[in-house]
Design a protein around this motif. Structure first.
Motif, PDB file in Angstrom:
ATOM      1  N   ASN A 198       0.835  -1.208   0.000  1.00 44.44           N
ATOM      2  CA  ASN A 198       0.000   0.000   0.000  1.00 44.44           C
ATOM      3  C   ASN A 198       0.872   1.261   0.000  1.00 44.44           C
ATOM      4  N   PRO A 199       0.405   2.342  -0.594  1.00 43.24           N
ATOM      5  CA  PRO A 199       1.124   3.620  -0.460  1.00 43.24           C
ATOM      6  C   PRO A 199       1.017   4.218   0.945  1.00 43.24           C
ATOM      7  N   VAL A 200       0.124   3.689   1.758  1.00 41.73           N
ATOM      8  CA  VAL A 200       0.030   4.130   3.154  1.00 41.73           C
ATOM      9  C   VAL A 200       1.289   3.684   3.894  1.00 41.73           C
ATOM     10  N   ASP A 201       1.847   4.556   4.695  1.00 39.71           N
ATOM     11  CA  ASP A 201       3.063   4.254   5.459  1.00 39.71           C
ATOM     12  C   ASP A 201       2.674   3.531   6.752  1.00 39.71           C
ATOM     13  N   SER A 246      -9.607   2.435  -0.622  1.00 42.59           N
ATOM     14  CA  SER A 246      -8.962   3.522   0.115  1.00 42.59           C
ATOM     15  C   SER A 246      -7.468   3.351   0.327  1.00 42.59           C
ATOM     16  N   PHE A 247      -7.039   2.204   0.821  1.00 41.97           N
ATOM     17  CA  PHE A 247      -5.637   2.096   1.224  1.00 41.97           C
ATOM     18  C   PHE A 247      -4.696   1.911   0.034  1.00 41.97           C
ATOM     19  N   GLU A 248      -5.262   1.600  -1.143  1.00 36.53           N
ATOM     20  CA  GLU A 248      -4.454   1.561  -2.361  1.00 36.53           C
ATOM     21  C   GLU A 248      -4.548   2.870  -3.147  1.00 36.53           C
ATOM     22  N   ASP A 249      -5.287   3.824  -2.595  1.00 31.75           N
ATOM     23  CA  ASP A 249      -5.553   5.091  -3.282  1.00 31.75           C
ATOM     24  C   ASP A 249      -4.506   6.130  -2.877  1.00 31.75           C
ATOM     25  N   ALA A 250      -3.948   6.820  -3.849  1.00 28.67           N
ATOM     26  CA  ALA A 250      -2.861   7.765  -3.575  1.00 28.67           C
ATOM     27  C   ALA A 250      -3.327   8.941  -2.723  1.00 28.67           C
ATOM     28  N   ALA A 251      -4.528   9.445  -2.963  1.00 29.85           N
ATOM     29  CA  ALA A 251      -5.007  10.607  -2.204  1.00 29.85           C
ATOM     30  C   ALA A 251      -5.259  10.247  -0.743  1.00 29.85           C
ATOM     31  N   VAL A 252      -5.847   9.074  -0.509  1.00 25.46           N
ATOM     32  CA  VAL A 252      -6.061   8.631   0.875  1.00 25.46           C
ATOM     33  C   VAL A 252      -4.722   8.448   1.567  1.00 25.46           C
ATOM     34  N   ALA A 253      -3.777   7.801   0.873  1.00 24.42           N
ATOM     35  CA  ALA A 253      -2.457   7.581   1.463  1.00 24.42           C
ATOM     36  C   ALA A 253      -1.774   8.909   1.783  1.00 24.42           C
ATOM     37  N   GLU A 254      -1.911   9.886   0.896  1.00 21.80           N
ATOM     38  CA  GLU A 254      -1.287  11.196   1.157  1.00 21.80           C
ATOM     39  C   GLU A 254      -1.855  11.813   2.442  1.00 21.80           C
ATOM     40  N   ALA A 255      -3.178  11.742   2.610  1.00 25.45           N
ATOM     41  CA  ALA A 255      -3.789  12.317   3.807  1.00 25.45           C
ATOM     42  C   ALA A 255      -3.338  11.591   5.070  1.00 25.45           C
ATOM     43  N   LEU A 256      -3.305  10.263   4.998  1.00 25.26           N
ATOM     44  CA  LEU A 256      -2.877   9.489   6.163  1.00 25.26           C
ATOM     45  C   LEU A 256      -1.405   9.749   6.484  1.00 25.26           C
ATOM     46  N   LEU A 308     -13.574  12.148   7.170  1.00 26.99           N
ATOM     47  CA  LEU A 308     -13.163  11.915   8.564  1.00 26.99           C
ATOM     48  C   LEU A 308     -11.727  12.364   8.781  1.00 26.99           C
ATOM     49  N   LEU A 309     -10.838  11.987   7.881  1.00 22.02           N
ATOM     50  CA  LEU A 309      -9.427  12.348   8.046  1.00 22.02           C
ATOM     51  C   LEU A 309      -9.243  13.859   8.050  1.00 22.02           C
ATOM     52  N   SER A 310      -9.948  14.541   7.179  1.00 20.74           N
ATOM     53  CA  SER A 310      -9.838  15.995   7.107  1.00 20.74           C
ATOM     54  C   SER A 310     -10.334  16.651   8.395  1.00 20.74           C
ATOM     55  N   GLN A 311     -11.509  16.206   8.857  1.00 23.49           N
ATOM     56  CA  GLN A 311     -12.064  16.787  10.081  1.00 23.49           C
ATOM     57  C   GLN A 311     -11.186  16.494  11.287  1.00 23.49           C
ATOM     58  N   ALA A 312     -10.725  15.251  11.407  1.00 26.33           N
ATOM     59  CA  ALA A 312      -9.921  14.880  12.565  1.00 26.33           C
ATOM     60  C   ALA A 312      -8.601  15.631  12.576  1.00 26.33           C
ATOM     61  N   ALA A 313      -7.966  15.769  11.409  1.00 32.90           N
ATOM     62  CA  ALA A 313      -6.704  16.499  11.343  1.00 32.90           C
ATOM     63  C   ALA A 313      -6.915  17.963  11.719  1.00 32.90           C
ATOM     64  N   GLY A 314      -8.034  18.557  11.258  1.00 35.04           N
ATOM     65  CA  GLY A 314      -8.326  19.936  11.607  1.00 35.04           C
ATOM     66  C   GLY A 314      -8.569  20.107  13.086  1.00 35.04           C
ATOM     67  N   LEU A 315      -9.333  19.217  13.673  1.00 33.53           N
ATOM     68  CA  LEU A 315      -9.602  19.306  15.113  1.00 33.53           C
ATOM     69  C   LEU A 315      -8.343  19.067  15.934  1.00 33.53           C
ATOM     70  N   TRP A 316      -7.441  18.192  15.441  1.00 33.14           N
ATOM     71  CA  TRP A 316      -6.190  17.953  16.173  1.00 33.14           C
ATOM     72  C   TRP A 316      -5.378  19.251  16.272  1.00 33.14           C
ATOM     73  N   ARG A 317      -5.517  20.097  15.243  1.00 30.53           N
ATOM     74  CA  ARG A 317      -4.797  21.377  15.266  1.00 30.53           C
ATOM     75  C   ARG A 317      -5.565  22.451  16.033  1.00 30.53           C
ATOM     76  N   SER A 318      -6.908  22.475  15.881  1.00 34.17           N
ATOM     77  CA  SER A 318      -7.678  23.607  16.424  1.00 34.17           C
ATOM     78  C   SER A 318      -8.337  23.323  17.768  1.00 34.17           C
TER      79      SER A 318
END
Length: 667
Positions: free
Chosen positions: A19-22, A60-70, A131-141
């Motif tokens: 997967n491109p996910v790390d 999702s986990f083989e998708d480049a955009a999802v992997a980039e966000a994760l 979910l990833l977008s919202q969670a990342a935003g809340l982690w910052r704000s």
């Protein structure tokens, strides 16, 4: 480029190694990295034969955009729930607490301190990205809000209900049986509505309860369910064995993955039904189920693999379904018509345009024509030419303990040496490959490598399997190893003050919670199986250590089961052995008498424990059961010494005399 999972042994983790996910595997490295980079953790839990796990991986986990966000905003961890049931249990409890239900794939967001603040199951790609977008935003704000939510949920999960030891009673078993009757599906068998899970330990409880009490309705519920599961597509009529669960109320369309533990427990249930009622169809189901396991799930040198996938060529169930046209091409028009007519394979189909072979509605399933049996073998050979199903080839100690118990019981009851040999080979594998240098169990073996410290289920299920194998063979090494494992359970898992076993050892990795679980799920509760092991060891050996621990454990289980005994059927099974008339038999002889084996095959006697003393095993037996030193071996024949209710009868040398004595005590 491969990620960090490429060095793992789990087939599920290896499925995600490209997967491109790390991805990280579960461990300190991942959480230290999350803390150092000040990132939340994305935890994904699944298993290699899980259909929806595959779907989420591809979407999702083989998708480049999802992997980039994760990779940008999270530290991502993959867990094989079969390897790490302890980790899965902690975070599945969080999912259930937040949503009222759970399932796999399990998706959880954690703090670097392992505290969950969001949990769910399968998410389509768009929802996951949101979910990833919202969670990342809340982690910052609003990190304080997320941390507070994680703290609150963690404290909720850690709250242990106050210990309420109960009084083991026959009433508890009766209320369990009554609850099953309330949810019983009178038309199709099973309990509740679709999806329907086999839950074989529930059926074994009902069968044994019926045998002890004469409650015919309990036997009818169990047999109706056993018959319906066999008739439907849950059972693989072509190759043998059972799929995971039924998606409908009449057991036709399963979720097609086949798991080792389901087939072990179902083989035990059908063996119980056969021994108690003598219907040959049940013995045939046991044989075809175990033969499937021996043929398709055997690992090298005696172990058994976890299971087979539901999907082939990316389509769930494709491997198992047929059309009349293809079978007429394989078998010929006439014979193809015979096969299709017998197994309900039609032009319109019953599953996405094709047909799952089944016997629903057919009245004469117990005696199929020889022609149909011969055609079935030809269809099986044809099916083998299809794209092979993925097999999860890791060997789990706990699941192998269940299969060991099933093979041993079936080997005894069916008088089948190949099952006893397979059970012995399995025990040798677990002792030789999944026991470390300190004598402690390891949980998983694959490709020559054993790892992961054993958990409660590993010790309890393996010890149970060994006791079943001793009961079938009377070889002392199995009784001795069961006692040794039970000793380790008491030393490292047991709450000696209140009762109950913790899920992982006191000297092991300490997870977010260490709560004692009592409920049965698809697998019986490790606490209940441990109770059975202690109870049987107490009756077999007469040793105070086992008796004291068994009594404390049974009181803890009785308290835990008080509110909903039907959710604790395996604990109720132990109560059946403890609270109804029981007896302890010592057979002293030059060798194990064949007449004793025949006697034990005749019917299930849940309250009877049997030791065999011979000149060769006398010293080893005395070390485990000191009271046996007082039982001399006769120069010829056998001597049967029966004890009941702390009172021993005059020894007899005729097996018929022994039967009459047992009939008087209703054991």
């Amino acid at each position: 480029m491969p990620n960090r999972l490429s060095g793992e042994k789990s087939p599920y983790l290896l499925q995600h190694a490209e997967n491109p996910v790390d991805w990280y595997p579960w461990g300190t490295e991942a959480f230290e990295r999350a803390a150092a980079l000040d990132k939340p953790v994305f935890l994904s839990v699944g298993y290699s034969t899980c259909h929806w796990c595959h779907v989420m991986a591809h979407e999702s986990f083989e998708d480049a955009a999802v992997a980039e966000a994760l990779n940008r905003d999270f530290i991502s961890i993959k867990v094989d729930r079969e390897e790490r049931p302890d980790v899965d249990a902690v975070y599945m409890a969080a999912c259930v607490a937040m949503n009222g239900s759970g399932g796999w794939p399990l998706t959880v967001l954690l703090t670097p301190g392992q505290r969950p603040f969001w949990a769910g199951t399968y998410l389509p790609r768009a929802q996951l990205m949101s979910l990833l977008s919202q969670a990342a935003g809340l982690w910052r704000s609003d990190r304080a809000g997320l941390l507070a939510a994680g703290d609150e949920l963690t404290e909720h999960l850690r709250r242990e209900e106050e210990s309420r030891p109960g009084a083991p009673s026959r009433d508890l078993a009766a209320r369990g049986a009554a609850l099953f009757a309330q949810s019983f599906d009178k038309r199709w068998g099973g309990f509740g509505k679709a999806p329907k899970f086999p839950m074989p330990h529930n059926l074994v409880f009902l069968l044994r309860y019926a045998g002890l009490t004469g409650d015919s309705h309990c036997r009818e519920m169990a047999e109706k369910t056993l018959d319906a599961m066999y008739r439907g597509g849950l059972y693989d009529h072509v190759g043998g064995g059972f799929s995971r669960y039924s998606t409908d109320d009449h057991w036709l369309a399963p979720h097609f993955e086949k798991m080792l533990y389901d087939n072990a427990l179902l083989a035990l249930a059908y063996t119980e039904a056969y021994q108690g009622g003598g219907r040959e169809v049940y013995s045939k189901i046991v044989r075809r189920t175990l033969d499937y396991v021996l043929r398709e799930l055997s690992a090298p040198d005696g172990g058994f693999c976890c299971g087979q996938d539901a999907d082939s060529e990316g389509v769930e169930g494709r491997y198992y379904v047929f059309t009349p046209g293809e079978l007429e091409r394989v078998l010929g028009p006439k014979e193809g018509g015979v096969f299709c007519g017998w197994y309900g394979i039609t032009r319109g189909g019953n599953f996405e345009g094709k047909s799952i072979p089944n016997l629903i509605g057919r009245p004469d399933v117990e005696h199929p024509p020889e022609e149909v049996l011969a055609l079935r073998e030809r269809v099986y050979a044809y099916r083998l030419e299809r794209t092979a199903l993925h097999r999860d080839d890791k060997v789990l100690t706990a699941w192998n303990g269940l299969m060991l118990a099933a093979l041993a019981r079936a080997g005894l009851v069916l008088d089948e040496d190949k099952y006893l040999k397979a059970a012995a080979d399995c025990a040798d594998f677990l002792t030789g490959r999944l026991t470390d240098g300190d004598g402690r169990l390891l949980a998983r073996w694959r490709e020559g490598h054993a790892a992961i410290p054993g958990k409660l289920d590993d010790y309890a299920f393996y010890a149970w399997g060994l006791l079943e194998l001793y009961a079938a063979t009377f070889r002392m090494e199995y009784l001795g190893e069961a006692a040794r494992l039970a000793g380790l359970l008491l030393d490292f898992f047991f709450d000696g003050e209140n009762g109950g076993f913790y899920p992982y050892p006191s000297d092991g990795e300490q997870l977010l919670t260490r709560k004692k679980e009592s409920y049965d799920g698809a697998l019986p509760s490790g606490n209940a199986v441990a109770a059975l092991v202690l109870s049987r060891l107490a009756r077999l050996t007469g040793e105070l250590r086992w008796r004291t621990a068994a009594d404390l454990q049974l009181r803890w289980l009785a308290g835990a089961a008080e509110d909903y005994p039907a959710g604790h059927s395996f604990a109720l099974l132990t109560l059946l052995e403890e609270l109804w008339p029981s007896a302890e038999l010592v057979c002293a002889a030059g060798a194990v008498p064949e007449e004793l084996r025949r006697f034990l095959r005749e019917e299930s006697r849940a309250g009877l424990t049997v030791l065999v003393k011979t000149p060769e095993n006398a010293a080893a037996l005395a070390a485990l059961a000191p009271f046996t030193t007082d039982y001399p071996c006769p120069e010829a024949g056998a001597r049967y010494c029966l004890c009941r209710g702390r009172s021993c009868a005059q020894p007899v040398e005729d097996i018929e005399d022994l039967k009459r004595m047992l009939e008087k005590s209703s054991v």
